[in-house]
Design an enzyme around this catalytic site. Structure first.
Site, short mmCIF file in Angstrom:
data_model
loop_
_atom_site.label_atom_id
_atom_site.label_comp_id
_atom_site.label_asym_id
_atom_site.label_seq_id
_atom_site.Cartn_x
_atom_site.Cartn_y
_atom_site.Cartn_z
N HIS A 243 0.82 -1.21 0.00
CA HIS A 243 0.00 0.00 0.00
C HIS A 243 0.86 1.26 0.00
CE1 HIS A 243 -3.35 2.55 1.87
NE2 HIS A 243 -3.87 2.08 0.76
N LYS A 245 3.24 4.40 -1.18
CA LYS A 245 3.36 5.34 -2.30
C LYS A 245 4.66 6.11 -2.10
CE LYS A 245 -1.30 4.81 -1.70
NZ LYS A 245 -1.98 4.34 -0.49
N ASP A 250 16.96 10.60 -7.81
CA ASP A 250 18.40 10.86 -7.67
C ASP A 250 18.89 10.76 -6.23
OD1 ASP A 250 18.51 11.26 -10.39
OD2 ASP A 250 18.37 13.45 -10.24
N HIS A 421 -9.44 11.78 1.82
CA HIS A 421 -8.56 10.61 1.72
C HIS A 421 -7.24 10.81 2.47
CE1 HIS A 421 -6.17 7.45 -0.53
NE2 HIS A 421 -7.29 6.80 -0.30
N LYS A 423 -4.49 10.83 5.37
CA LYS A 423 -4.17 9.87 6.42
C LYS A 423 -3.16 10.54 7.35
CE LYS A 423 -4.31 6.80 2.47
NZ LYS A 423 -5.58 6.13 2.57
N ASP A 428 -0.91 17.64 19.82
CA ASP A 428 -0.44 18.84 20.54
C ASP A 428 0.12 19.92 19.61
OD1 ASP A 428 -1.19 17.57 22.87
OD2 ASP A 428 0.82 16.88 23.36
#
Length: 503
Positions: A243, A245, A250, A421, A423, A428
């Site tokens: 899952h 991404k 470089d 979407h 996440k 604090d």
């Protein structure tokens, strides 16, 4: 020739014998198969019972086997077994640790910088180092990217600037306008001599056309499917998906976050509309950790070892930072459920506030209890979720948690500008996490995930302001109204929640 005739004669006699005795054999086989199948179901039930899993998950699987013995039997074989400690994943964990040891000198905790943190913050980052093996970096620049348009404007520009190598790792890749833009740039860079490696998940990208992959391969791009599914030969690996991404360019610039490659992530889907997501641009020392995670996953799938100074040299990625950044990988190949434990630590160490955004909110009992206790203790706990389903069972299961959270004082919001979407978790207004991990059991227990943990960076400040802006485009759930919702809604939500351990 004689041998062939003998073989044909044998099979002819065998077929004739089977045809004559078909009535007897049919009843015998049906009876035998019924007994074998019943014993198999009972055996699996005993295994589930003695695995000492969480009682809810154990009960759910036993109910599925009892209600749907045939379907439940095969469903358990595919999705129910815990393979976190299987030989394949254990081998990857050992190889990953060896890879970590090669750059051990680059991975030591910066004790002087850690001393500047508060006590509970030190404990969090020491825990992250213990679980995820990677230290916190104070020599990294980060920038929060707040949606697909901003994210891919940066990504496309960075890809065009690549000179030596491009590494991409994605769960979903679409053959659409955005996918074609990425493809065209990668082909162009490969022709210039840039080494391009592209790792895509075999289930998340199962719709990706063969022509798309072949066009890239023909241009010299190394395209590899992570744990591909080959019908009809399904294995347990179908349940353990990549899952992550990740983009590394470089060894200097990196990207990580919630956005896959597809037009819907640019807000072009009529149903979802505006796609609200969060991605992170990274430059500096922390990019080396993203690079290492990619190279380990590449080795796991291809067997190719490319852990060398060409890709991991510290000189590639030093820059001035304005706070701490720590890249942490989590997955079935780790001994601990890393992101779950870090989220739990963040929640339980909070002094003032806990702000969470997750498209799929299905917490386990530990996280759920921690959130309720925090709210009951007077901490400002807020949870932001979508107001429309992406996955209907998950959407309804998420809503089943609202009543007990609201009763404890947690503020729950549903985003109404489009599809939420992001996440993220912010504690604090000082510590935050951005990445691929949802606040759900699949991300905690099954998927390969990667998250960036941030400490007192300008990016944390940006996350706070973005969250406040998102709340202005959200509806706060009213406890009195929600608990009086129609019985049918509660039935769907409760049923979905019962199935949530299987999701």
């Amino acid at each position: 020739m004689k041998n062939r005739l003998n073989v044909l004669a044998f099979f002819a006699l065998l077929f004739a014998a089977l045809y004559i005795s078909r009535g007897f054999l049919q009843s015998w086989m049906v009876g035998t198969l019924s007994v074998v199948f019943t014993l198999s179901v009972i055996f699996i039930g005993i295994i589930i019972f003695f695995e000492n899993r969480h009682p809810t998950k154990t009960l759910t699987w036993l109910l599925v086997l009892a209600a749907f013995p045939v379907v439940g039997f095969f469903f358990y074989l595919m999705f129910g077994q815990n393979h976190r400690k299987s030989k394949r994943f254990s081998k990857k964990a050992i190889e990953d640790e060896r890879a970590f040891q090669k750059i051990e000198g680059q991975r030591q905790l910066n004790e002087e910088q850690l001393k500047k943190m508060g006590g509970h913050q030190q404990l969090l980052f020491r825990l992250a180092h213990k679980l995820g093996k990677n230290p916190i970096s104070f020599s990294s620049e980060t920038k929060v990217l707040t949606d697909g348009k901003e994210t891919y404007a940066h990504i496309l520009q960075a890809l065009k600037m690549a000179e030596h190598h491009i590494h991409l790792e994605y769960y979903i890749v679409r053959h659409d306008d955005l996918g074609n833009q990425i493809k065209d740039i990668l082909i162009s860079k490969a022709k210039e001599g840039v080494h391009v490696r592209f790792l895509y998940d075999g289930v998340g990208s199962w719709k990706l056309s063969k022509s798309y992959v072949e066009e890239l391969r023909d241009a010299g791009v190394e395209m590899v499917s992570f744990s591909p599914v080959k019908l009809p030969f399904l294995t347990h690996t179908i349940n353990y998906r990549n899952h992550r991404k990740i983009i590394v360019i470089d060894g200097v610039v990196g990207f990580v976050g919630g956005l896959n490659i597809g037009d819907e992530y640019l807000g072009k889907d009529a149903y979802f509309g505006y796609w609200r997501d969060t991605h992170l641009y990274v430059r500096g020392e922390a990019v080396r950790t993203l690079q290492l995670i990619f190279l380990q996953d590449w080795h796991y799938q291809t067997g190719e070892t490319i852990l060398n100074q060409t890709y991991l040299s510290p000189s590639l990625s030093m820059t001035k930072g304005d706070g701490g950044v720590q890249m942490i990988a989590s997955g079935p190949d780790t001994r601990w459920e890393v992101n779950k434990k870090l989220f739990f630590s963040m929640i339980t160490s909070a002094k003032k506030s806990i702000w969470i955004a997750s498209p799929y909110f299905i917490p386990d009992d530990d996280i759920l209890s921690a959130l309720k206790i925090a709210a009951l203790s007077g901490i400002d706990v807020r949870i932001l979720v979508p107001n429309r389903p992406d996955k209907r069972i998950v959407f309804h299961a998420s809503r089943s948690y609202f009543p007990e959270l609201l009763e404890a004082g947690v503020k729950v919001y549903e985003y109404n500008r489009g599809f939420m979407h992001s996440k993220i978790i912010i504690v604090d207004h000082e510590i935050a996490s951005i990445g691929t991990s949802n606040m759900d059991m699949r991300s905690f227990h099954l998927n390969f995930e990667v998250n960036a943990y941030l400490y007192r960076t300008s990016s944390v400040t940006k996350l706070v302001s973005d969250y406040v802006y998102d709340l202005e485009h959200s509806n706060q759930i009213n406890f009195s109204l929600f608990k009086n919702r129609p019985f049918f809604h509660r039935l769907i939500e409760s049923t979905s929640r019962l199935l949530s351990p299987l999701l």
